[in-house]
Design a protein around this motif. Structure first.
Motif, PDB file in Angstrom:
ATOM      1  N   ALA A  79      30.038  55.160  43.294  1.00 28.95           N
ATOM      2  CA  ALA A  79      31.144  54.958  42.171  1.00 28.95           C
ATOM      3  C   ALA A  79      30.741  55.241  41.052  1.00 28.95           C
ATOM      4  CB  ALA A  79      32.430  54.280  43.009  1.00 28.95           C
ATOM      5  N   ILE A  80      29.707  54.272  40.615  1.00 27.23           N
ATOM      6  CA  ILE A  80      29.402  54.172  39.199  1.00 27.23           C
ATOM      7  C   ILE A  80      29.146  54.436  39.283  1.00 27.23           C
ATOM      8  CG2 ILE A  80      28.346  52.392  37.857  1.00 27.23           C
ATOM      9  CD1 ILE A  80      28.547  49.953  39.711  1.00 27.23           C
ATOM     10  N   GLY A  81      28.265  55.155  39.150  1.00 22.72           N
ATOM     11  CA  GLY A  81      26.899  56.516  38.753  1.00 22.72           C
ATOM     12  C   GLY A  81      27.955  57.750  38.407  1.00 22.72           C
ATOM     13  N   GLN A  82      29.255  57.701  39.597  1.00 17.90           N
ATOM     14  CA  GLN A  82      30.191  59.004  39.477  1.00 17.90           C
ATOM     15  C   GLN A  82      30.544  58.902  38.159  1.00 17.90           C
ATOM     16  OE1 GLN A  82      31.740  59.546  43.115  1.00 17.90           O
ATOM     17  NE2 GLN A  82      30.548  60.836  43.910  1.00 17.90           N
ATOM     18  N   ARG A  83      31.583  57.345  37.891  1.00 18.83           N
ATOM     19  CA  ARG A  83      32.100  57.043  36.999  1.00 18.83           C
ATOM     20  C   ARG A  83      31.823  57.654  35.766  1.00 18.83           C
ATOM     21  NH1 ARG A  83      33.356  56.893  32.107  1.00 18.83           N
ATOM     22  NH2 ARG A  83      34.832  55.490  31.514  1.00 18.83           N
ATOM     23  N   LEU A  84      29.837  56.782  35.753  1.00 22.45           N
ATOM     24  CA  LEU A  84      29.492  57.040  33.700  1.00 22.45           C
ATOM     25  C   LEU A  84      28.797  58.751  34.000  1.00 22.45           C
ATOM     26  CD1 LEU A  84      27.060  53.956  34.097  1.00 22.45           C
ATOM     27  CD2 LEU A  84      29.434  54.292  33.548  1.00 22.45           C
ATOM     28  N   THR A  85      29.355  59.316  34.958  1.00 15.46           N
ATOM     29  CA  THR A  85      29.677  61.148  34.031  1.00 15.46           C
ATOM     30  C   THR A  85      30.621  61.307  33.560  1.00 15.46           C
ATOM     31  OG1 THR A  85      30.335  61.637  35.865  1.00 15.46           O
ATOM     32  CG2 THR A  85      28.026  61.490  36.516  1.00 15.46           C
ATOM     33  N   ALA A  86      31.814  60.703  33.052  1.00 19.40           N
ATOM     34  CA  ALA A  86      32.333  61.283  32.303  1.00 19.40           C
ATOM     35  C   ALA A  86      32.458  60.362  30.826  1.00 19.40           C
ATOM     36  CB  ALA A  86      33.745  60.245  32.985  1.00 19.40           C
ATOM     37  N   GLY A  87      31.391  59.145  31.352  1.00 19.91           N
ATOM     38  CA  GLY A  87      30.878  58.293  29.471  1.00 19.91           C
ATOM     39  C   GLY A  87      30.946  57.110  30.164  1.00 19.91           C
ATOM     40  N   PRO A  88      30.304  56.110  29.455  1.00 20.43           N
ATOM     41  CA  PRO A  88      30.366  54.989  29.361  1.00 20.43           C
ATOM     42  C   PRO A  88      31.810  54.128  29.577  1.00 20.43           C
ATOM     43  CG  PRO A  88      29.840  55.449  26.796  1.00 20.43           C
ATOM     44  CD  PRO A  88      29.858  56.157  27.985  1.00 20.43           C
ATOM     45  N   LEU A  89      31.650  52.882  30.165  1.00 13.83           N
ATOM     46  CA  LEU A  89      32.677  51.931  30.673  1.00 13.83           C
ATOM     47  C   LEU A  89      33.510  52.331  29.344  1.00 13.83           C
ATOM     48  CD1 LEU A  89      32.021  49.949  34.101  1.00 13.83           C
ATOM     49  CD2 LEU A  89      33.503  51.915  33.391  1.00 13.83           C
ATOM     50  N   THR A  90      34.863  51.751  29.076  1.00 11.20           N
ATOM     51  CA  THR A  90      35.681  51.356  27.337  1.00 11.20           C
ATOM     52  C   THR A  90      35.858  50.045  28.318  1.00 11.20           C
ATOM     53  OG1 THR A  90      38.143  51.986  28.694  1.00 11.20           O
ATOM     54  CG2 THR A  90      36.106  53.794  27.575  1.00 11.20           C
ATOM     55  N   ALA A  91      36.423  49.371  27.113  1.00  9.66           N
ATOM     56  CA  ALA A  91      37.450  47.886  27.062  1.00  9.66           C
ATOM     57  C   ALA A  91      38.461  48.038  27.838  1.00  9.66           C
ATOM     58  CB  ALA A  91      37.246  47.941  26.017  1.00  9.66           C
ATOM     59  N   SER A  92      38.936  49.345  28.099  1.00  6.24           N
ATOM     60  CA  SER A  92      40.173  49.148  28.813  1.00  6.24           C
ATOM     61  C   SER A  92      39.168  49.651  30.347  1.00  6.24           C
ATOM     62  CB  SER A  92      40.867  50.314  28.621  1.00  6.24           C
ATOM     63  OG  SER A  92      41.834  51.045  29.233  1.00  6.24           O
ATOM     64  N   ASP A  93      38.910  50.356  30.644  1.00  6.07           N
ATOM     65  CA  ASP A  93      37.820  50.340  31.830  1.00  6.07           C
ATOM     66  C   ASP A  93      37.695  48.410  32.371  1.00  6.07           C
ATOM     67  OD1 ASP A  93      38.341  52.651  32.022  1.00  6.07           O
ATOM     68  OD2 ASP A  93      36.410  53.218  31.128  1.00  6.07           O
ATOM     69  N   SER A  94      37.239  47.912  31.477  1.00 10.45           N
ATOM     70  CA  SER A  94      36.434  46.291  31.116  1.00 10.45           C
ATOM     71  C   SER A  94      37.543  45.898  31.690  1.00 10.45           C
ATOM     72  CB  SER A  94      36.223  45.686  30.356  1.00 10.45           C
ATOM     73  OG  SER A  94      34.460  46.342  30.038  1.00 10.45           O
ATOM     74  N   HIS A  95      38.773  45.416  31.019  1.00 14.06           N
ATOM     75  CA  HIS A  95      40.190  44.799  31.219  1.00 14.06           C
ATOM     76  C   HIS A  95      40.840  45.144  32.707  1.00 14.06           C
ATOM     77  CE1 HIS A  95      39.830  43.235  27.635  1.00 14.06           C
ATOM     78  NE2 HIS A  95      40.420  44.725  27.065  1.00 14.06           N
ATOM     79  N   ARG A  96      40.807  46.545  32.665  1.00 15.96           N
ATOM     80  CA  ARG A  96      41.311  46.682  34.218  1.00 15.96           C
ATOM     81  C   ARG A  96      40.663  46.578  35.487  1.00 15.96           C
ATOM     82  NH1 ARG A  96      42.539  53.220  35.101  1.00 15.96           N
ATOM     83  NH2 ARG A  96      43.390  53.219  36.893  1.00 15.96           N
ATOM     84  N   LEU A  97      38.807  46.312  35.190  1.00 17.20           N
ATOM     85  CA  LEU A  97      38.666  45.932  36.260  1.00 17.20           C
ATOM     86  C   LEU A  97      38.049  44.693  36.709  1.00 17.20           C
ATOM     87  CD1 LEU A  97      34.923  48.110  35.774  1.00 17.20           C
ATOM     88  CD2 LEU A  97      35.853  48.114  37.829  1.00 17.20           C
ATOM     89  N   ILE A  98      38.954  43.775  35.391  1.00 16.04           N
ATOM     90  CA  ILE A  98      38.576  42.560  35.752  1.00 16.04           C
ATOM     91  C   ILE A  98      39.967  42.052  36.593  1.00 16.04           C
ATOM     92  CG2 ILE A  98      38.975  40.224  34.535  1.00 16.04           C
ATOM     93  CD1 ILE A  98      37.056  41.145  32.200  1.00 16.04           C
ATOM     94  N   ALA A  99      41.258  42.233  35.745  1.00 21.27           N
ATOM     95  CA  ALA A  99      42.302  42.266  37.263  1.00 21.27           C
ATOM     96  C   ALA A  99      42.759  42.723  37.843  1.00 21.27           C
ATOM     97  CB  ALA A  99      43.218  43.083  35.693  1.00 21.27           C
ATOM     98  N   ALA A 100      42.107  43.764  38.476  1.00 20.02           N
ATOM     99  CA  ALA A 100      41.410  43.972  39.344  1.00 20.02           C
ATOM    100  C   ALA A 100      40.488  43.288  40.507  1.00 20.02           C
ATOM    101  CB  ALA A 100      41.726  45.884  40.146  1.00 20.02           C
ATOM    102  N   LEU A 101      39.678  42.516  40.027  1.00 18.50           N
ATOM    103  CA  LEU A 101      38.869  41.755  41.157  1.00 18.50           C
ATOM    104  C   LEU A 101      39.960  40.774  41.756  1.00 18.50           C
ATOM    105  CD1 LEU A 101      35.896  41.960  39.264  1.00 18.50           C
ATOM    106  CD2 LEU A 101      36.439  43.100  41.122  1.00 18.50           C
ATOM    107  N   ALA A 102      40.411  40.811  42.255  1.00 15.70           N
ATOM    108  CA  ALA A 102      41.160  39.145  43.257  1.00 15.70           C
ATOM    109  C   ALA A 102      40.611  38.796  44.865  1.00 15.70           C
ATOM    110  CB  ALA A 102      42.231  39.984  43.781  1.00 15.70           C
ATOM    111  N   ALA A 103      39.357  39.281  44.576  1.00 17.17           N
ATOM    112  CA  ALA A 103      38.952  38.705  46.027  1.00 17.17           C
ATOM    113  C   ALA A 103      38.696  37.286  46.402  1.00 17.17           C
ATOM    114  CB  ALA A 103      36.912  38.939  45.713  1.00 17.17           C
ATOM    115  N   PRO A 104      39.110  36.314  46.953  1.00 19.79           N
ATOM    116  CA  PRO A 104      39.424  35.018  47.509  1.00 19.79           C
ATOM    117  C   PRO A 104      37.923  34.213  46.319  1.00 19.79           C
ATOM    118  CG  PRO A 104      40.384  35.877  49.246  1.00 19.79           C
ATOM    119  CD  PRO A 104      39.417  36.982  48.597  1.00 19.79           C
ATOM    120  N   HIS A 105      37.756  33.256  46.134  1.00 27.05           N
ATOM    121  CA  HIS A 105      37.033  32.353  45.749  1.00 27.05           C
ATOM    122  C   HIS A 105      36.186  33.386  44.455  1.00 27.05           C
ATOM    123  CE1 HIS A 105      37.551  28.859  48.013  1.00 27.05           C
ATOM    124  NE2 HIS A 105      38.115  29.681  49.559  1.00 27.05           N
TER     125      HIS A 105
END
Length: 178
Positions: free
Chosen positions: A132-158
């Motif tokens: 998934a990371i490799g496929q996503r990076l074919t569209a270019g580097p992760l943006t600041a918006s992507d980073s914020h979205r990732l942090i907000a979506a990470l919700a595993a306990p502990h």
């Protein structure tokens, strides 16, 4: 009318194929969340069998496998190494947090799954994650918006805020092979 429908459907097919190569950060966060949720089973197995959380020889095996997978998915292995370390550190931190919880309030749930089976699940998720990371990076580097979205979506306990920040910071430094 039938020609219009045929043209519309073929256009839709062409557009979906063109977009199939890009992966949103959602696929990355889903794989990360699922991997982190498995740490409860790992901690449970280790607690039941009186095994330490930290297993440096096993970590080396995971690192080596993930670096091979990274290379196969077109990622620069050296840029992936900090992410793998962040992933393993977050995984260990989650296990320690479960163990701490269980000291105060023992959990008498069902017996944890066999560690070999759980490790197979983790390896599958690691492969999905790197793909998934490799496929996503074919569209270019992760943006600041992507980073914020990732942090907000990470919700595993502990999974702490510091764990999330470390994972995403190291993730944003991953590069595709030149």
């Amino acid at each position: 009318m039938m020609q219009f429908v045929a043209v519309f459907l073929s256009s839709l097919f062409i557009c979906s194929n063109a977009l199939a190569g890009t992966v949103s950060p959602d696929a990355i966060s889903a794989a990360l969340n699922e991997r982190m949720q498995i740490m409860k089973a790992v901690a449970g197995y280790k607690a039941r069998h009186h095994l330490p959380v930290e297993d440096l020889p096993r970590e080396q095996v995971v690192l080596d496998k993930m670096l091979r997978n990274a290379q196969q998915t077109g990622l620069e292995p050296q840029s992936v190494t900090p992410f793998i370390h962040a992933l393993m550190n977050a995984s260990k931190a989650i296990q320690y947090r479960y163990l701490a919880d269980w000291l105060a309030t023992p959990e008498n749930a069902r017996a944890p799954a066999d560690l070999a089976e759980t490790r197979q699940q983790i390896e599958r998720l690691d492969t999905e994650l790197l793909t998934a990371i490799g496929q996503r990076l074919t569209a270019g580097p992760l943006t600041a918006s992507d980073s914020h979205r990732l942090i907000a979506a990470l919700a595993a306990p502990h999974l702490s805020e510091a764990d999330k920040a470390s994972l995403v910071a190291s993730l944003t430094r991953i590069q595709r092979k030149a």
